[in-house]
Design a protein around this motif. Structure first.
Motif, PDB file in Angstrom:
ATOM      1  N   ASP A 119       8.870  19.631 -17.192  1.00 42.08           N
ATOM      2  CA  ASP A 119       9.808  18.685 -17.807  1.00 42.08           C
ATOM      3  C   ASP A 119       9.989  17.428 -16.957  1.00 42.08           C
ATOM      4  N   ALA A 120       8.966  17.058 -16.205  1.00 40.32           N
ATOM      5  CA  ALA A 120       9.122  15.985 -15.228  1.00 40.32           C
ATOM      6  C   ALA A 120       8.606  14.629 -15.698  1.00 40.32           C
ATOM      7  N   LEU A 121       8.156  14.526 -16.947  1.00 40.85           N
ATOM      8  CA  LEU A 121       7.605  13.250 -17.400  1.00 40.85           C
ATOM      9  C   LEU A 121       8.658  12.143 -17.447  1.00 40.85           C
ATOM     10  N   TRP A 122       9.946  12.502 -17.502  1.00 38.44           N
ATOM     11  CA  TRP A 122      11.006  11.483 -17.494  1.00 38.44           C
ATOM     12  C   TRP A 122      10.988  10.674 -16.204  1.00 38.44           C
ATOM     13  N   LEU A 123      10.373  11.211 -15.162  1.00 39.44           N
ATOM     14  CA  LEU A 123      10.303  10.507 -13.879  1.00 39.44           C
ATOM     15  C   LEU A 123       9.359   9.307 -13.928  1.00 39.44           C
ATOM     16  N   MET A 124       8.534   9.218 -14.975  1.00 43.07           N
ATOM     17  CA  MET A 124       7.542   8.145 -15.046  1.00 43.07           C
ATOM     18  C   MET A 124       8.181   6.757 -15.063  1.00 43.07           C
ATOM     19  N   GLN A 125       9.431   6.665 -15.491  1.00 43.63           N
ATOM     20  CA  GLN A 125      10.110   5.370 -15.501  1.00 43.63           C
ATOM     21  C   GLN A 125      10.321   4.826 -14.079  1.00 43.63           C
ATOM     22  N   TYR A 126      10.235   5.693 -13.084  1.00 38.64           N
ATOM     23  CA  TYR A 126      10.407   5.269 -11.690  1.00 38.64           C
ATOM     24  C   TYR A 126       9.067   5.112 -10.971  1.00 38.64           C
ATOM     25  N   ASP A 127       7.986   5.279 -11.714  1.00 38.89           N
ATOM     26  CA  ASP A 127       6.640   5.138 -11.150  1.00 38.89           C
ATOM     27  C   ASP A 127       6.208   3.684 -11.307  1.00 38.89           C
ATOM     28  N   LYS A 128       6.343   2.885 -10.259  1.00 40.30           N
ATOM     29  CA  LYS A 128       6.220   1.432 -10.392  1.00 40.30           C
ATOM     30  C   LYS A 128       5.139   0.790  -9.519  1.00 40.30           C
TER      31      LYS A 128
END
Length: 280
Positions: free
Chosen positions: A138-147
């Motif tokens: 369930d970790a795909l929400w972290l992609m918003q912090y992948d910059k």
């Protein structure tokens, strides 16, 4: 001078009438969680940016004829820890532990004092209260912090990702699908294409590129290996598969391999068809 074992290896390949470069990269890691969350972008992120800029500049200025390239490996790209942690802790109060003046531990509590701990952060420890948020499923929400790729978008292209962060997985045999509580999970391991490389990709609609990790449920060390299947225009009924193996450099099986095979055949070591979309 402190020498580094980080760097890159560039090789040139020609398959039938297509010439391209394969570039294996290993960039600098985050030495400290505490330092990584102090500001955005972090000190370590800026170092990686400078290193990758230097690599790409070398390609544009060296004596070799220009060619499309695929650049892959452990970029050590990390999430924007400053923004992520501020979101996680909200108005929680930080308590700092210092050793010789340097902050070595930050504990965030709801109301300070003896209240519930929201996050325990140390140099090599990341322990959030809500661990389920960082479950690899369930970790795909972290992609918003992948910059970290953002400043290279005019030079590099990446296929869409549907896989969870590739690091830091448990190295315990029985926990191969769980993250360790050492670092913020991140997509360290990536494959990028130069913009000219997009022009040599197959336009066959049945050959949609596959970009995924392998061994999701198997212990493979702290990094998950990843595999793309990419069709090239001039290779009728053929494909290439790049396999990145992030094992220690002294391992006899540490290597980056290029396989070529008929359309529906794969090397025995990876017995699945990369052209079949995996259910997500």
């Amino acid at each position: 001078v402190k020498w580094s074992r980080k760097g890159y290896l560039r090789t040139r390949w020609k398959l039938e009438n297509i010439t391209f470069d394969l570039v294996n990269v290993h960039l600098f890691h985050d030495a400290s969680n505490v330092q990584a969350m102090e500001k955005s972008p972090s000190l370590f992120s800026n170092r990686r940016k400078q290193a990758l800029e230097s690599i790409l500049e070398n390609f544009s200025k060296d004596k070799h004829e220009k060619a499309p390239f695929f650049i892959f490996g452990d970029f050590n790209f990390r999430l924007d820890a400053h923004s992520l942690i501020n979101t996680l802790v909200g108005k929680a109060k930080p308590e700092y532990t210092r050793v010789d003046g340097a902050i070595t531990r930050v504990v965030y509590t709801e109301n300070g004092g003896e209240s519930q701990v929201i996050l325990n952060l140390e140099v090599k420890k990341f322990e959030p209260l809500d661990e389920e948020k960082f479950n690899c499923n369930d970790a795909l929400w972290l992609m918003q912090y992948d910059k970290e790729l953002e400043c290279f978008r005019k030079k590099l292209f990446e296929f869409e990702r549907h896989f969870p962060p590739s690091y830091p997985y448990s190295e315990a045999i029985e926990n191969g699908s769980k993250y360790m509580k050492t670092r913020v999970p991140a997509w360290c391991d990536r494959i990028f294409l130069s913009l000219p490389a997009k022009t040599i990709l197959s336009e066959d609609p049945t050959k949609v590129p596959t970009y995924d990790v392998i061994g999701e449920d198997v212990c493979m060390g702290d990094h998950k290996r990843f595999i793309p299947a990419i069709g090239l225009k001039a290779l009728y009924r053929r494909y290439i598969t790049l396999v990145n193996d992030n094992r220690p450099s002294d391992s006899p099986s540490s290597r980056q391999q290029l396989y070529t095979a008929p359309n529906d055949m794969l090397p025995h070591r990876y017995p699945y068809n990369p052209w079949v979309e995996r259910g997500k």
